[in-house]
Design a protein around this motif. Structure first.
Motif, PDB file in Angstrom:
ATOM      1  N   ALA A  22       0.831  -1.206   0.000  1.00 23.56           N
ATOM      2  CA  ALA A  22       0.000   0.000   0.000  1.00 23.56           C
ATOM      3  C   ALA A  22       0.866   1.256   0.000  1.00 23.56           C
ATOM      4  CB  ALA A  22      -0.929  -0.001   1.205  1.00 23.56           C
ATOM      5  N   TYR A  23       2.039   1.165   0.603  1.00 22.92           N
ATOM      6  CA  TYR A  23       2.953   2.295   0.690  1.00 22.92           C
ATOM      7  C   TYR A  23       3.899   2.378  -0.501  1.00 22.92           C
ATOM      8  CZ  TYR A  23       7.226   4.698   2.083  1.00 22.92           C
ATOM      9  OH  TYR A  23       8.328   5.496   2.106  1.00 22.92           O
ATOM     10  N   ALA A  24       4.281   1.265  -1.076  1.00 19.26           N
ATOM     11  CA  ALA A  24       5.312   1.207  -2.107  1.00 19.26           C
ATOM     12  C   ALA A  24       4.999   2.158  -3.261  1.00 19.26           C
ATOM     13  CB  ALA A  24       5.442  -0.217  -2.632  1.00 19.26           C
ATOM     14  N   GLY A  25       6.003   2.923  -3.650  1.00 16.16           N
ATOM     15  CA  GLY A  25       5.867   3.852  -4.755  1.00 16.16           C
ATOM     16  C   GLY A  25       5.244   5.181  -4.383  1.00 16.16           C
ATOM     17  N   ARG A  26       4.928   5.405  -3.121  1.00 18.14           N
ATOM     18  CA  ARG A  26       4.269   6.644  -2.696  1.00 18.14           C
ATOM     19  C   ARG A  26       5.262   7.697  -2.208  1.00 18.14           C
ATOM     20  NH1 ARG A  26       0.495   4.462  -4.950  1.00 18.14           N
ATOM     21  NH2 ARG A  26      -1.083   3.245  -3.929  1.00 18.14           N
ATOM     22  N   ALA A  28       9.240   9.363  -2.706  1.00 20.08           N
ATOM     23  CA  ALA A  28      10.405   9.446  -3.589  1.00 20.08           C
ATOM     24  C   ALA A  28      11.730   9.532  -2.822  1.00 20.08           C
ATOM     25  CB  ALA A  28      10.265  10.652  -4.506  1.00 20.08           C
ATOM     26  N   ARG A  29      11.674   9.498  -1.506  1.00 16.84           N
ATOM     27  CA  ARG A  29      12.915   9.564  -0.732  1.00 16.84           C
ATOM     28  C   ARG A  29      13.760   8.317  -0.975  1.00 16.84           C
ATOM     29  NH1 ARG A  29      10.642  10.485   5.117  1.00 16.84           N
ATOM     30  NH2 ARG A  29       9.125   9.075   4.235  1.00 16.84           N
ATOM     31  N   ILE A  30      15.050   8.473  -0.882  1.00 15.45           N
ATOM     32  CA  ILE A  30      15.945   7.333  -1.082  1.00 15.45           C
ATOM     33  C   ILE A  30      15.968   6.451   0.157  1.00 15.45           C
ATOM     34  CG2 ILE A  30      18.359   6.660  -1.393  1.00 15.45           C
ATOM     35  CD1 ILE A  30      18.622   9.106  -3.226  1.00 15.45           C
ATOM     36  N   ARG A  31      16.130   7.058   1.310  1.00 11.11           N
ATOM     37  CA  ARG A  31      16.147   6.287   2.556  1.00 11.11           C
ATOM     38  C   ARG A  31      14.740   6.282   3.138  1.00 11.11           C
ATOM     39  NH1 ARG A  31      21.085   8.768   2.479  1.00 11.11           N
ATOM     40  NH2 ARG A  31      22.851   7.364   2.695  1.00 11.11           N
ATOM     41  N   VAL A 169      -0.701  11.150  -2.553  1.00 13.87           N
ATOM     42  CA  VAL A 169       0.744  11.066  -2.791  1.00 13.87           C
ATOM     43  C   VAL A 169       1.399  12.318  -2.252  1.00 13.87           C
ATOM     44  CG1 VAL A 169       2.510  10.859  -4.577  1.00 13.87           C
ATOM     45  CG2 VAL A 169       0.315   9.710  -4.855  1.00 13.87           C
ATOM     46  N   ARG A 170       2.503  12.133  -1.557  1.00  9.52           N
ATOM     47  CA  ARG A 170       3.218  13.274  -0.961  1.00  9.52           C
ATOM     48  C   ARG A 170       4.372  13.685  -1.807  1.00  9.52           C
ATOM     49  NH1 ARG A 170       3.094  11.121   5.197  1.00  9.52           N
ATOM     50  NH2 ARG A 170       0.878  10.842   5.195  1.00  9.52           N
TER      51      ARG A 170
END
Length: 170
Positions: A22-26, A28-31, A169-170
């Motif tokens: 549900a969170y994946a791809g939401r 863009a942070r690397i860590r 999306v943030r």
């Protein structure tokens, strides 16, 4: 170990993965390890609540049965039949995950796209096979009912987590 315990553990692991999906791809942070872990825990929490429905259904059936021993045996047979297709499905998922983590980056990414992508889409079919397994293994209509409720519960985790925490999306 009874099939109910194994099925509950499998359902909770699936719920955790559903929270992550549900969170994946939401983000863009690397860590994002903390955010991914938080998403998995959210999925686990939602899954734990939703999986109370089949547990309460089975408990109510046992408590209201005239022959509790026979009802327990029927539910156990159905649980074993439900468990077999799901264990096979989980084994294939684990092999795909292992390939992702063990293989070099490109091969691991290919394993993820070729393996986990289609396997995620096949989850409803795996649950349908599990319901059929519960029925064929002698679980009868009661096991089919409990299995259907459990299948619906685990399939609802990802949309529930997405709607509650990740809709925007943030």
């Amino acid at each position: 170990m009874t099939p109910a315990i194994l099925l509950a553990l499998l359902g909770l692991v699936d719920a955790s993965f559903s929270g992550f999906r549900a969170y994946a791809g939401r983000d863009a942070r690397i860590r994002k390890h903390r955010a991914a872990a938080r998403a998995a825990l959210r999925g686990l929490a939602v899954g734990a609540v939703l999986l109370l429905a089949p547990a309460l259904t089975a408990a109510a059936a046992l408590l209201t049965a005239s022959d509790r021993a026979r009802t327990f045996d029927t539910l156990t047979a159905g649980g074993l039949g439900y468990l077999l297709p799901l264990v096979l499905y989980a084994a294939v998922v684990m092999v795909s995950l292992a390939a992702y983590f063990v293989l070099p980056f490109r091969a691991g990414t290919l394993a993820m796209v070729v393996g986990l992508g289609p396997l995620t889409l096949l989850r409803p079919l795996a649950l349908a096979a599990a319901c059929l397994g519960a029925l064929v293994n002698g679980g009868g209509p009661l096991s089919l009912l409990v299995g259907t409720i459990a299948g619906a519960a685990v399939l609802c985790v990802e949309p529930a987590v997405h709607r509650r925490w990740y809709q925007h999306v943030r």
